[in-house]
Write a protein that holds these residues in place. Structure first.
Motif, PDB file in Angstrom:
ATOM      1  N   ASP A  51     -33.314  27.478   3.120  1.00 34.70           N
ATOM      2  CA  ASP A  51     -34.152  26.302   2.905  1.00 34.70           C
ATOM      3  C   ASP A  51     -35.625  26.659   3.094  1.00 34.70           C
ATOM      4  O   ASP A  51     -36.479  26.297   2.279  1.00 34.70           O
ATOM      5  N   GLU A  52     -35.934  27.372   4.168  1.00 34.33           N
ATOM      6  CA  GLU A  52     -37.315  27.770   4.443  1.00 34.33           C
ATOM      7  C   GLU A  52     -37.873  28.668   3.339  1.00 34.33           C
ATOM      8  O   GLU A  52     -39.065  28.625   3.044  1.00 34.33           O
ATOM      9  N   ALA A  53     -37.000  29.475   2.734  1.00 34.87           N
ATOM     10  CA  ALA A  53     -37.418  30.393   1.675  1.00 34.87           C
ATOM     11  C   ALA A  53     -37.455  29.714   0.304  1.00 34.87           C
ATOM     12  O   ALA A  53     -37.874  30.321  -0.680  1.00 34.87           O
ATOM     13  N   GLY A  54     -36.987  28.461   0.253  1.00 37.47           N
ATOM     14  CA  GLY A  54     -36.966  27.734  -1.008  1.00 37.47           C
ATOM     15  C   GLY A  54     -35.890  28.226  -1.957  1.00 37.47           C
ATOM     16  O   GLY A  54     -36.024  28.087  -3.168  1.00 37.47           O
ATOM     17  N   LEU A  55     -34.817  28.786  -1.392  1.00 41.95           N
ATOM     18  CA  LEU A  55     -33.708  29.292  -2.195  1.00 41.95           C
ATOM     19  C   LEU A  55     -32.553  28.303  -2.151  1.00 41.95           C
ATOM     20  O   LEU A  55     -31.994  28.038  -1.087  1.00 41.95           O
ATOM     21  N   SER A  56     -32.209  27.765  -3.291  1.00 41.51           N
ATOM     22  CA  SER A  56     -31.114  26.805  -3.390  1.00 41.51           C
ATOM     23  C   SER A  56     -29.816  27.565  -3.655  1.00 41.51           C
ATOM     24  O   SER A  56     -29.743  28.370  -4.583  1.00 41.51           O
ATOM     25  N   VAL A  57     -28.804  27.297  -2.835  1.00 41.57           N
ATOM     26  CA  VAL A  57     -27.525  27.987  -2.953  1.00 41.57           C
ATOM     27  C   VAL A  57     -26.409  26.953  -2.866  1.00 41.57           C
ATOM     28  O   VAL A  57     -26.374  26.146  -1.935  1.00 41.57           O
TER      29      VAL A  57
END
Length: 67
Positions: A51-57
């Motif tokens: 979430d902090e890295a802006g990566l949606s998984v």
């Protein structure tokens, strides 16, 4: 961070990594934090880092990485 956990890439070129490489890098950080006792719940911390890295998984993809 003051709790000893890493929350940012530390190597040159980290921003040029593919999405999968970024996720695997975060997972490696999380697993090391768990191993060192800085974190307890691998899944929870990985979700936070993603979430902090802006990566949606998605859930299925997350489960694949956590295996």
């Amino acid at each position: 961070m003051s709790d000893g956990m890493s929350d940012a890439p530390v190597e040159d070129g980290a921003n040029e990594a593919t999405r999968a490489e970024q996720i695997r890098g975060l997972l490696a950080q999380v697993r090391e934090d768990v191993r060192l006792g800085h974190a307890q719940d691998e899944e929870q911390v990985l979700r936070q880092r993603l979430d902090e890295a802006g990566l949606s998984v998605g859930e299925d993809e997350l489960r694949q990485y956590l295996r």
